[in-house]
Design a protein around this motif. Structure first.
Motif, PDB file in Angstrom:
ATOM      1  N   TYR A   2      53.066  56.248  -7.420  1.00 14.64           N
ATOM      2  CA  TYR A   2      53.475  56.754  -8.726  1.00 14.64           C
ATOM      3  C   TYR A   2      52.624  57.968  -9.060  1.00 14.64           C
ATOM      4  O   TYR A   2      51.393  57.911  -8.982  1.00 14.64           O
ATOM      5  N   ASP A   3      53.263  59.064  -9.450  1.00 14.50           N
ATOM      6  CA  ASP A   3      52.526  60.270  -9.810  1.00 14.50           C
ATOM      7  C   ASP A   3      51.714  60.066 -11.081  1.00 14.50           C
ATOM      8  O   ASP A   3      50.614  60.601 -11.211  1.00 14.50           O
ATOM      9  N   GLY A  44      46.956  39.917 -12.017  1.00 16.61           N
ATOM     10  CA  GLY A  44      46.782  39.921 -10.570  1.00 16.61           C
ATOM     11  C   GLY A  44      47.272  41.179  -9.872  1.00 16.61           C
ATOM     12  O   GLY A  44      47.049  41.350  -8.678  1.00 16.61           O
ATOM     13  N   THR A  45      47.955  42.067 -10.587  1.00 16.06           N
ATOM     14  CA  THR A  45      48.407  43.325  -9.985  1.00 16.06           C
ATOM     15  C   THR A  45      47.198  44.158  -9.590  1.00 16.06           C
ATOM     16  O   THR A  45      46.252  44.294 -10.361  1.00 16.06           O
ATOM     17  N   ARG A  46      47.240  44.695  -8.384  1.00 24.90           N
ATOM     18  CA  ARG A  46      46.154  45.550  -7.897  1.00 24.90           C
ATOM     19  C   ARG A  46      46.699  46.933  -7.595  1.00 24.90           C
ATOM     20  O   ARG A  46      47.821  47.075  -7.105  1.00 24.90           O
ATOM     21  N   CYS A  47      45.881  47.945  -7.872  1.00 20.71           N
ATOM     22  CA  CYS A  47      46.304  49.308  -7.581  1.00 20.71           C
ATOM     23  C   CYS A  47      45.099  50.178  -7.243  1.00 20.71           C
ATOM     24  O   CYS A  47      43.947  49.828  -7.540  1.00 20.71           O
ATOM     25  N   ILE A  48      45.405  51.301  -6.623  1.00 19.51           N
ATOM     26  CA  ILE A  48      44.416  52.331  -6.326  1.00 19.51           C
ATOM     27  C   ILE A  48      44.970  53.618  -6.900  1.00 19.51           C
ATOM     28  O   ILE A  48      46.158  53.919  -6.728  1.00 19.51           O
ATOM     29  N   GLY A  49      44.127  54.369  -7.607  1.00 19.94           N
ATOM     30  CA  GLY A  49      44.588  55.623  -8.189  1.00 19.94           C
ATOM     31  C   GLY A  49      43.437  56.427  -8.753  1.00 19.94           C
ATOM     32  O   GLY A  49      42.266  56.047  -8.614  1.00 19.94           O
ATOM     33  N   ASN A  50      43.772  57.535  -9.382  1.00 19.25           N
ATOM     34  CA  ASN A  50      42.771  58.427  -9.970  1.00 19.25           C
ATOM     35  C   ASN A  50      42.748  58.280 -11.483  1.00 19.25           C
ATOM     36  O   ASN A  50      43.801  58.250 -12.112  1.00 19.25           O
ATOM     37  N   ILE A  51      41.543  58.196 -12.027  1.00 18.83           N
ATOM     38  CA  ILE A  51      41.394  58.387 -13.463  1.00 18.83           C
ATOM     39  C   ILE A  51      40.649  59.705 -13.620  1.00 18.83           C
ATOM     40  O   ILE A  51      39.966  60.157 -12.698  1.00 18.83           O
ATOM     41  N   HIS A  52      40.812  60.336 -14.747  1.00 17.03           N
ATOM     42  CA  HIS A  52      40.248  61.663 -14.946  1.00 17.03           C
ATOM     43  C   HIS A  52      39.167  61.599 -16.018  1.00 17.03           C
ATOM     44  O   HIS A  52      39.418  61.147 -17.132  1.00 17.03           O
ATOM     45  N   VAL A  53      37.974  62.020 -15.627  1.00 21.21           N
ATOM     46  CA  VAL A  53      36.808  61.974 -16.512  1.00 21.21           C
ATOM     47  C   VAL A  53      36.352  63.392 -16.823  1.00 21.21           C
ATOM     48  O   VAL A  53      36.719  64.341 -16.127  1.00 21.21           O
ATOM     49  N   GLN A  66      43.785  53.170 -26.318  1.00 22.84           N
ATOM     50  CA  GLN A  66      44.149  51.824 -25.873  1.00 22.84           C
ATOM     51  C   GLN A  66      44.721  51.822 -24.461  1.00 22.84           C
ATOM     52  O   GLN A  66      44.703  50.801 -23.783  1.00 22.84           O
ATOM     53  N   PHE A  67      45.221  52.969 -24.024  1.00 24.69           N
ATOM     54  CA  PHE A  67      45.803  53.088 -22.692  1.00 24.69           C
ATOM     55  C   PHE A  67      45.030  54.106 -21.871  1.00 24.69           C
ATOM     56  O   PHE A  67      44.523  55.093 -22.402  1.00 24.69           O
ATOM     57  N   MET A  68      44.947  53.857 -20.575  1.00 22.36           N
ATOM     58  CA  MET A  68      44.231  54.745 -19.666  1.00 22.36           C
ATOM     59  C   MET A  68      45.241  55.398 -18.716  1.00 22.36           C
ATOM     60  O   MET A  68      45.929  54.690 -17.973  1.00 22.36           O
ATOM     61  N   PRO A  69      45.348  56.733 -18.750  1.00 20.54           N
ATOM     62  CA  PRO A  69      46.257  57.402 -17.823  1.00 20.54           C
ATOM     63  C   PRO A  69      45.665  57.442 -16.417  1.00 20.54           C
ATOM     64  O   PRO A  69      44.458  57.587 -16.245  1.00 20.54           O
ATOM     65  N   MET A  70      46.539  57.304 -15.422  1.00 20.82           N
ATOM     66  CA  MET A  70      46.129  57.380 -14.024  1.00 20.82           C
ATOM     67  C   MET A  70      47.128  58.261 -13.277  1.00 20.82           C
ATOM     68  O   MET A  70      48.291  58.345 -13.659  1.00 20.82           O
ATOM     69  N   THR A  71      46.671  58.900 -12.216  1.00 21.41           N
ATOM     70  CA  THR A  71      47.551  59.706 -11.363  1.00 21.41           C
ATOM     71  C   THR A  71      47.402  59.257  -9.916  1.00 21.41           C
ATOM     72  O   THR A  71      46.404  58.649  -9.542  1.00 21.41           O
ATOM     73  N   GLY A  72      48.422  59.562  -9.117  1.00 23.64           N
ATOM     74  CA  GLY A  72      48.382  59.227  -7.698  1.00 23.64           C
ATOM     75  C   GLY A  72      48.157  57.752  -7.444  1.00 23.64           C
ATOM     76  O   GLY A  72      47.349  57.368  -6.610  1.00 23.64           O
TER      77      GLY A  72
END
Length: 92
Positions: A74-75, A33-42, A58-64
């Motif tokens: 979170y940076d 249920g956690t919601r977030c907004i951020g950038n993924i880099h493609v 297995q993990f997706m990095p996100m910024t901002g």
């Protein structure tokens, strides 16, 4: 940009594993249920969100990233792909 930053950027671009990317702003909801907004880099210039979701990591990095529950920014944050319930691009 000063000389040191220019030198570092140039060295990074010459590294054999360097890949140019572009940020895409997304809204995501996790299984818990956690919601977030951020950038993924493609990949630049024609990468897609689905490319990142379907790659071998297995993990997706996100910024901002901003968590909607506490408005903390979170940076850098990594998200386990197996925990993603929903993700969509925010078009500006």
């Amino acid at each position: 940009m000063d000389d040191l930053e220019t030198t570092q950027e140039s060295a990074r671009a010459e590294h054999p594993k360097f890949k140019r990317t572009k940020p895409i702003r997304v809204r995501m909801e996790l299984i818990g249920g956690t919601r977030c907004i951020g950038n993924i880099h493609v990949s630049w210039p024609d990468g897609r969100v689905s490319d990142v979701l379907n790659d071998e990591r297995q993990f997706m990095p996100m910024t901002g990233v901003v968590l909607e529950s506490d408005s903390t920014r979170y940076d850098f944050l990594t998200v386990a792909k197996s925990q993603i319930a929903m993700i969509f691009e925010i078009r500006r």
